[in-house]
Design a protein around this motif. Sequence first.
Motif, PDB file in Angstrom:
ATOM      1  N   TYR A  89      15.137 -30.638 -29.704  1.00  0.00           N
ATOM      2  CA  TYR A  89      16.021 -29.463 -29.708  1.00  0.00           C
ATOM      3  C   TYR A  89      17.299 -29.789 -30.462  1.00  0.00           C
ATOM      4  CZ  TYR A  89      19.069 -25.680 -28.209  1.00  0.00           C
ATOM      5  OH  TYR A  89      19.933 -24.613 -28.213  1.00  0.00           O
ATOM      6  N   THR A  90      17.772 -28.803 -31.204  1.00  0.00           N
ATOM      7  CA  THR A  90      19.042 -28.922 -31.921  1.00  0.00           C
ATOM      8  C   THR A  90      19.908 -27.724 -31.571  1.00  0.00           C
ATOM      9  OG1 THR A  90      17.872 -29.939 -33.784  1.00  0.00           O
ATOM     10  CG2 THR A  90      20.121 -29.197 -34.171  1.00  0.00           C
ATOM     11  N   ALA A  91      21.099 -27.958 -31.055  1.00  0.00           N
ATOM     12  CA  ALA A  91      22.021 -26.859 -30.773  1.00  0.00           C
ATOM     13  C   ALA A  91      22.375 -26.160 -32.090  1.00  0.00           C
ATOM     14  CB  ALA A  91      23.271 -27.386 -30.091  1.00  0.00           C
ATOM     15  N   PRO A  92      22.514 -24.826 -32.075  1.00  0.00           N
ATOM     16  CA  PRO A  92      22.762 -24.078 -33.317  1.00  0.00           C
ATOM     17  C   PRO A  92      23.960 -24.580 -34.112  1.00  0.00           C
ATOM     18  CG  PRO A  92      22.235 -22.578 -31.521  1.00  0.00           C
ATOM     19  CD  PRO A  92      22.389 -23.940 -30.907  1.00  0.00           C
ATOM     20  N   ASP A  93      24.986 -25.060 -33.417  1.00  0.00           N
ATOM     21  CA  ASP A  93      26.185 -25.541 -34.110  1.00  0.00           C
ATOM     22  C   ASP A  93      26.180 -27.048 -34.296  1.00  0.00           C
ATOM     23  OD1 ASP A  93      26.417 -26.260 -31.507  1.00  0.00           O
ATOM     24  OD2 ASP A  93      28.332 -25.264 -31.128  1.00  0.00           O
ATOM     25  N   HIS A  94      25.030 -27.678 -34.040  1.00  0.00           N
ATOM     26  CA  HIS A  94      24.871 -29.136 -34.154  1.00  0.00           C
ATOM     27  C   HIS A  94      25.799 -29.896 -33.203  1.00  0.00           C
ATOM     28  CE1 HIS A  94      22.079 -28.887 -37.468  1.00  0.00           C
ATOM     29  NE2 HIS A  94      22.922 -28.123 -38.151  1.00  0.00           N
ATOM     30  N   ARG A  95      26.231 -29.235 -32.118  1.00  0.00           N
ATOM     31  CA  ARG A  95      27.038 -29.961 -31.131  1.00  0.00           C
ATOM     32  C   ARG A  95      26.259 -31.123 -30.535  1.00  0.00           C
ATOM     33  NH1 ARG A  95      28.266 -27.054 -26.223  1.00  0.00           N
ATOM     34  NH2 ARG A  95      26.382 -25.895 -26.799  1.00  0.00           N
ATOM     35  N   TYR A  96      24.966 -30.893 -30.327  1.00  0.00           N
ATOM     36  CA  TYR A  96      24.143 -31.958 -29.748  1.00  0.00           C
ATOM     37  C   TYR A  96      22.694 -31.781 -30.173  1.00  0.00           C
ATOM     38  CZ  TYR A  96      22.189 -28.787 -26.178  1.00  0.00           C
ATOM     39  OH  TYR A  96      21.520 -27.775 -25.534  1.00  0.00           O
ATOM     40  N   TRP A  97      21.960 -32.904 -30.089  1.00  0.00           N
ATOM     41  CA  TRP A  97      20.522 -32.917 -30.343  1.00  0.00           C
ATOM     42  C   TRP A  97      19.832 -33.577 -29.152  1.00  0.00           C
ATOM     43  CZ3 TRP A  97      19.872 -35.204 -35.972  1.00  0.00           C
ATOM     44  CH2 TRP A  97      20.493 -34.339 -36.883  1.00  0.00           C
ATOM     45  N   VAL A  98      18.575 -33.230 -28.967  1.00  0.00           N
ATOM     46  CA  VAL A  98      17.728 -33.909 -27.979  1.00  0.00           C
ATOM     47  C   VAL A  98      16.478 -34.378 -28.716  1.00  0.00           C
ATOM     48  CG1 VAL A  98      16.409 -33.700 -25.840  1.00  0.00           C
ATOM     49  CG2 VAL A  98      18.582 -32.473 -26.087  1.00  0.00           C
ATOM     50  N   ARG A  99      16.180 -35.654 -28.617  1.00  0.00           N
ATOM     51  CA  ARG A  99      15.000 -36.192 -29.300  1.00  0.00           C
ATOM     52  C   ARG A  99      14.194 -37.061 -28.355  1.00  0.00           C
ATOM     53  NH1 ARG A  99      15.534 -41.539 -29.985  1.00  0.00           N
ATOM     54  NH2 ARG A  99      17.494 -42.497 -30.651  1.00  0.00           N
ATOM     55  N   GLU A 100      12.993 -37.386 -28.788  1.00  0.00           N
ATOM     56  CA  GLU A 100      12.159 -38.313 -28.021  1.00  0.00           C
ATOM     57  C   GLU A 100      12.865 -39.670 -27.924  1.00  0.00           C
ATOM     58  OE1 GLU A 100       9.408 -37.428 -26.563  1.00  0.00           O
ATOM     59  OE2 GLU A 100       9.142 -35.457 -27.489  1.00  0.00           O
ATOM     60  N   TYR A 101      12.747 -40.286 -26.772  1.00  0.00           N
ATOM     61  CA  TYR A 101      13.346 -41.614 -26.574  1.00  0.00           C
ATOM     62  C   TYR A 101      12.310 -42.689 -26.885  1.00  0.00           C
ATOM     63  CZ  TYR A 101      15.564 -45.596 -24.321  1.00  0.00           C
ATOM     64  OH  TYR A 101      16.127 -46.831 -24.064  1.00  0.00           O
ATOM     65  N   VAL A 102      12.705 -43.671 -27.681  1.00  0.00           N
ATOM     66  CA  VAL A 102      11.804 -44.770 -28.022  1.00  0.00           C
ATOM     67  C   VAL A 102      12.069 -45.923 -27.056  1.00  0.00           C
ATOM     68  CG1 VAL A 102      11.080 -46.416 -29.779  1.00  0.00           C
ATOM     69  CG2 VAL A 102      11.791 -44.107 -30.447  1.00  0.00           C
ATOM     70  N   GLN A 103      11.105 -46.174 -26.219  1.00  0.00           N
ATOM     71  CA  GLN A 103      11.238 -47.269 -25.258  1.00  0.00           C
ATOM     72  C   GLN A 103      10.805 -48.566 -25.927  1.00  0.00           C
ATOM     73  OE1 GLN A 103       9.163 -46.645 -21.592  1.00  0.00           O
ATOM     74  NE2 GLN A 103      10.302 -48.226 -20.508  1.00  0.00           N
ATOM     75  N   GLY A 104      11.727 -49.489 -26.044  1.00  0.00           N
ATOM     76  CA  GLY A 104      11.406 -50.738 -26.713  1.00  0.00           C
ATOM     77  C   GLY A 104      12.624 -51.611 -26.890  1.00  0.00           C
ATOM     78  N   ARG A 105      12.602 -52.444 -27.914  1.00  0.00           N
ATOM     79  CA  ARG A 105      13.650 -53.443 -28.143  1.00  0.00           C
ATOM     80  C   ARG A 105      14.335 -53.200 -29.476  1.00  0.00           C
ATOM     81  NH1 ARG A 105      13.691 -57.911 -31.300  1.00  0.00           N
ATOM     82  NH2 ARG A 105      11.477 -57.625 -31.814  1.00  0.00           N
ATOM     83  N   PRO A 106      15.646 -52.901 -29.455  1.00  0.00           N
ATOM     84  CA  PRO A 106      16.374 -52.833 -30.731  1.00  0.00           C
ATOM     85  C   PRO A 106      16.377 -54.203 -31.386  1.00  0.00           C
ATOM     86  CG  PRO A 106      17.650 -51.839 -28.947  1.00  0.00           C
ATOM     87  CD  PRO A 106      16.509 -52.561 -28.314  1.00  0.00           C
ATOM     88  N   LEU A 107      16.311 -54.234 -32.697  1.00  0.00           N
ATOM     89  CA  LEU A 107      16.350 -55.517 -33.391  1.00  0.00           C
ATOM     90  C   LEU A 107      17.742 -56.117 -33.292  1.00  0.00           C
ATOM     91  CD1 LEU A 107      14.252 -54.881 -36.629  1.00  0.00           C
ATOM     92  CD2 LEU A 107      13.487 -55.538 -34.331  1.00  0.00           C
ATOM     93  N   SER A 108      17.787 -57.432 -33.336  1.00  0.00           N
ATOM     94  CA  SER A 108      19.054 -58.162 -33.265  1.00  0.00           C
ATOM     95  C   SER A 108      19.246 -58.944 -34.559  1.00  0.00           C
ATOM     96  CB  SER A 108      19.050 -59.122 -32.071  1.00  0.00           C
ATOM     97  OG  SER A 108      20.113 -60.037 -32.148  1.00  0.00           O
ATOM     98  N   GLN A 109      20.437 -58.856 -35.146  1.00  0.00           N
ATOM     99  CA  GLN A 109      20.653 -59.518 -36.429  1.00  0.00           C
ATOM    100  C   GLN A 109      20.519 -61.027 -36.330  1.00  0.00           C
ATOM    101  OE1 GLN A 109      24.712 -57.803 -36.606  1.00  0.00           O
ATOM    102  NE2 GLN A 109      25.384 -59.839 -37.173  1.00  0.00           N
TER     103      GLN A 109
END
Length: 263
Positions: A81-101
């Motif tokens: 979902y995207t609010a009409p004024d782009h105030r906020y978005w809702v997206r699928e959550y990716v369950q996992g591990r962010p990469l670390s530099q």
Amino acid sequence: MTQPPDNILSEWALWGLTQPPIAIEAVHGGLTNANFLIECDSGQLLLRLNNNGQSLGIERTAELKIHTLLSQRGLAPTIRYTAPDHRYWVREYVQGRPLSQGEITDRDMKDIATILNQIHQLPPPEGAPRLDVKASCLTYLNAIDSRSKKFDSQLTTLRTAVDKIDPLPESEACLCHMDPLPANWVRDTTGKLWLLDLEYASVAHPSLDFAALALQLPDAARQAWTALLPESIRVHMEAASEQIVLLDRTWRLAHTAEKDPSL
């Protein structure tokens, strides 16, 4: 902010939910937006409250088009979902591990190179912004200059460096992420790698993407990363790295000036 505003949470039915969220938890780490993990009966979603400050140069409509293009290719999570004024978005959550530099592996780098090359081959959607590094840096610097004299000494040094920028070959420009840092990649529980945060995606020289990641890596990993790149990219890496550093420094200064209530 520990909770989203009530007027946003009250719109849960627009996100495709049949029941109100079960739990909400702030997700820390982002510099621009406020993020929240939403637990619901059908799984997990990510709610992102967008910072739409003009000085940051983010084009939300273009970002949405580019994110949608990548999600259709299975490279970025789906936006629900995207609010009409782009105030906020809702997206699928990716369950996992962010990469670390500091812990990036050869597999990570090979997968990143593959995905970036795939993105660079995609046709940019209509309205995708075309990046002019010098112009973007000057936009950030002008936004700071109009608000405060606090940064005068830094502005002088940065303006001198920005004036010396030589543009990369325009004929080689393509769709780029422009911020493919390790923290913007998540390897999910099945081993798949996902790319997040396309706020600054634009049509630009591909070496800028590869340089942006290289600057975040330890020396040994940086050498391995550079070895993965074709010669057509390596010849531009020094210039691209200088441009990424200037983009980052001017953006961070503009971000600081925007958030500082004393200015």
